[in-house]
Design an enzyme around this catalytic site. Structure first.
Site, PDB file in Angstrom:
ATOM      1  N   LYS A  52      36.314  40.218  68.024  1.00 21.81           N
ATOM      2  CA  LYS A  52      35.375  41.199  68.572  1.00 21.81           C
ATOM      3  C   LYS A  52      36.788  42.037  69.380  1.00 21.81           C
ATOM      4  O   LYS A  52      37.252  42.893  68.338  1.00 21.81           O
ATOM      5  CB  LYS A  52      34.841  41.209  70.083  1.00 21.81           C
ATOM      6  CG  LYS A  52      33.684  40.011  69.679  1.00 21.81           C
ATOM      7  CD  LYS A  52      32.720  39.415  68.775  1.00 21.81           C
ATOM      8  CE  LYS A  52      31.851  39.097  68.551  1.00 21.81           C
ATOM      9  NZ  LYS A  52      31.130  39.121  67.596  1.00 21.81           N
TER      10      LYS A  52
ATOM     11  N   TYR B 167      25.434  32.584  74.352  1.00 23.56           N
ATOM     12  CA  TYR B 167      25.650  32.875  73.440  1.00 23.56           C
ATOM     13  C   TYR B 167      24.924  31.545  71.622  1.00 23.56           C
ATOM     14  O   TYR B 167      25.066  30.642  72.054  1.00 23.56           O
ATOM     15  CB  TYR B 167      27.051  33.376  72.459  1.00 23.56           C
ATOM     16  CG  TYR B 167      27.037  33.662  70.469  1.00 23.56           C
ATOM     17  CD1 TYR B 167      26.594  34.807  70.920  1.00 23.56           C
ATOM     18  CD2 TYR B 167      27.742  32.628  69.489  1.00 23.56           C
ATOM     19  CE1 TYR B 167      26.873  35.701  68.980  1.00 23.56           C
ATOM     20  CE2 TYR B 167      27.449  33.005  68.663  1.00 23.56           C
ATOM     21  CZ  TYR B 167      27.066  34.397  67.778  1.00 23.56           C
ATOM     22  OH  TYR B 167      26.666  34.797  67.146  1.00 23.56           O
TER      23      TYR B 167
ATOM     24  N   ASP C  13      33.508  30.573  77.496  1.00 19.34           N
ATOM     25  CA  ASP C  13      33.785  31.792  77.062  1.00 19.34           C
ATOM     26  C   ASP C  13      33.921  32.902  77.294  1.00 19.34           C
ATOM     27  O   ASP C  13      33.364  33.998  78.234  1.00 19.34           O
ATOM     28  CB  ASP C  13      32.006  32.189  75.724  1.00 19.34           C
ATOM     29  CG  ASP C  13      32.268  32.908  74.455  1.00 19.34           C
ATOM     30  OD1 ASP C  13      33.296  33.765  74.495  1.00 19.34           O
ATOM     31  OD2 ASP C  13      31.545  32.746  73.676  1.00 19.34           O
TER      32      ASP C  13
ATOM     33  N   ARG D 109      46.564  24.112  56.839  1.00 20.34           N
ATOM     34  CA  ARG D 109      44.829  24.112  57.433  1.00 20.34           C
ATOM     35  C   ARG D 109      45.119  23.665  59.162  1.00 20.34           C
ATOM     36  O   ARG D 109      44.418  22.948  60.057  1.00 20.34           O
ATOM     37  CB  ARG D 109      44.225  22.975  56.662  1.00 20.34           C
ATOM     38  CG  ARG D 109      42.583  22.413  57.088  1.00 20.34           C
ATOM     39  CD  ARG D 109      41.521  21.734  56.372  1.00 20.34           C
ATOM     40  NE  ARG D 109      42.378  20.084  57.009  1.00 20.34           N
ATOM     41  CZ  ARG D 109      42.451  19.311  56.463  1.00 20.34           C
ATOM     42  NH1 ARG D 109      42.894  19.059  54.754  1.00 20.34           N
ATOM     43  NH2 ARG D 109      42.807  18.031  56.843  1.00 20.34           N
TER      44      ARG D 109
HETATM   45  N1  PLP Z   1      31.095  34.013  71.986  1.00 22.87           N
HETATM   46  C1  PLP Z   1      30.495  35.124  71.711  1.00 22.87           C
HETATM   47  C2  PLP Z   1      30.305  35.824  73.599  1.00 22.87           C
HETATM   48  C3  PLP Z   1      29.504  36.367  70.762  1.00 22.87           C
HETATM   49  O1  PLP Z   1      29.527  37.470  71.334  1.00 22.87           O
HETATM   50  C4  PLP Z   1      29.927  35.833  69.486  1.00 22.87           C
HETATM   51  C5  PLP Z   1      29.746  36.475  68.285  1.00 22.87           C
HETATM   52  O2  PLP Z   1      29.211  37.587  68.660  1.00 22.87           O
HETATM   53  C6  PLP Z   1      31.097  34.630  69.081  1.00 22.87           C
HETATM   54  C7  PLP Z   1      31.263  33.920  70.310  1.00 22.87           C
HETATM   55  C8  PLP Z   1      30.925  33.999  67.963  1.00 22.87           C
HETATM   56  O3  PLP Z   1      31.980  34.663  67.062  1.00 22.87           O
HETATM   57  P1  PLP Z   1      32.254  34.571  65.625  1.00 22.87           P
HETATM   58  O4  PLP Z   1      31.396  35.966  65.277  1.00 22.87           O
HETATM   59  O5  PLP Z   1      33.359  34.812  65.467  1.00 22.87           O
HETATM   60  O6  PLP Z   1      32.038  32.766  65.074  1.00 22.87           O
END
Ligand code: PLP
Length: 383
Positions: free
Chosen positions: A204, A108, A179, A55
């Protein structure tokens, strides 16, 4: 300039590693044994870098963390079970009662959802959609402890002046996090632009095959350790060793996939920009003015994700175009080898409620089918 730094390609391939298995072993162990209790306790004192309990730290996950830190030019990186695991842990670890976080750009949605949960714990937030430094400075409050950026932003792919924002934040003792999922660490290096932390959904492009969830935060040793002890260990959103192994495999083809997806997406975006049923294409490489300057200054290219606003009467007509597409799967995520389409609106927002996201917008994630095939598909859907 090469679209991708050749040194990054070698990092992704883990070239030049010592003799032994080409792929690292999947260390499918939840815990690790020591000769003596004293050795165990000494290891526990350095749990952020020593395998004691998975963990916290696991050798397969650590191999991925080492590669991601190198790609982000960071001292350290920590991997999580998902992108939201990394984002929520970072916000939770860095903010406390009375603090304010400023979210810049099109963030997001679930990230804002988590910030709303933090309000109950005395952490306030506000949003700023200005893409210029004066607008962002005006949105700061005396309580701002963190500026959180998304550039390119979700759905509209607008860029923010990262270097200026980070310089302003540093001068005021405010932390910055970005991000960096859309750009990937190959096409944008936020830490080199002054950001304290880069966050990723590895789900992604880095995974790349729509078969693994993962997240990461990269930054200074001190900040990553703070996130580890305050949030990673107690919240427990740990990455599984097999997922780390799949993500290491994804990294190996990331430069090649990105180069192809980038070129094909640009060809598709240019074709769409000339189509009579298209009002606007949201793609950083097609932007003009200040956005074009930012693109040239802070990115090595854009990935395969962009949006198109159609010249259509309503939401239903837009969804009909999406549904007529045969090669674009109807799915929410992106960054895989198969092309995908979605709308930012689950329901018709009406012209008054559409705000920054036009109701005739579709987001396309370009996969590896080839630009000609994708253009032919769009042509039949728009006919
Ligand atoms: N950041 C962005 C720009 C995203 O598009 C996403 C998911 O679509 C995330 C973070 C979150 O990632 P996760 O789905 O792996 O939790």
């Amino acid at each position: 300039m090469d679209a991708i730094d050749p040194a990054d390609t070698l990092t992704c391939l883990r070239s030049g590693h010592a003799a032994g298995p080409i792929m690292p072993p999947i260390v499918q162990a939840s815990l690790f044994r020591f000769e003596t209790l004293e050795e165990l306790f000494a290891a526990q004192d350095r749990e952020h870098e020593t395998s004691v309990y998975s963990r916290g730290t696991n050798p397969t996950v650590r191999e991925l963390e080492t590669a991601l830190a190198a790609l982000e030019r960071a001292e350290a990186a920590k991997c999580f079970a998902s992108g939201m695991g990394a984002i929520s842990a970072t916000l939770f670890a860095l903010l406390g009662q009375g603090d304010h976080v400023l979210f810049c750009g099109d963030i997001y949605g679930p990230t804002i959802g988590f910030a709303q949960r933090l309000e109950g714990y005395g952490v306030s937030h506000s949003r700023c959609f200005a893409a210029d430094i004066d607008g962002i400075e005006a949105a700061l409050t005396p309580a701002t402890r963190l500026i959180y950026l998304e550039s390119p932003g979700s759905m509209r792919f607008e860029l923010l002046p990262i270097e200026q924002v980070c310089a302003l934040a540093k001068a005021r003792g405010i932390l910055t996090a970005i991000d960096n999922t859309v750009a990937t660490p190959l096409l944008q290096k936020p830490l080199a632009l002054g950001c304290d932390l880069a966050l990723h959904s590895l789900t992604k492009y880095i995974g790349g095959h729509s078969d693994t969830l993962g997240g990461a935060v990269a930054g200074s040793r001190e900040l990553v350790e703070r996130i580890f002890y305050r949030a990673y260990m107690p919240m427990g959103a740990a990455m599984a060793p097999f997922d780390a192994w799949l993500l290491l495999r994804g990294l190996m083809t990331l430069p090649a996939r990105l180069a192809q997806q980038q070129a094909d997406a640009l060809a598709v975006a240019r074709w769409l920009a000339d189509h009579p049923k298209v009002r606007r294409v949201f793609h950083p490489a097609l932007a003009e003015g200040a956005q074009a300057d930012l693109f040239a200054r802070q990115m090595r290219g854009h990935s395969g994700l962009f949006s198109t606003e159609f010249d259509l009467p309503d939401h239903a007509a837009t969804l009909a175009i999406g549904n007529r597409l045969k090669l674009f799967g109807k799915a929410i995520s992106w960054g895989g080898v198969e092309s995908l389409v979605t709308s930012p609106h689950r329901r018709d927002p009406g012209s008054e409620q559409e705000g920054r996201m036009p109701r005739t917008l579709l987001r396309l994630s370009v996969g590896l089918e080839g630009a000609d095939a994708l253009i032919a598909d769009l042509e039949q859907a728009l006919a």
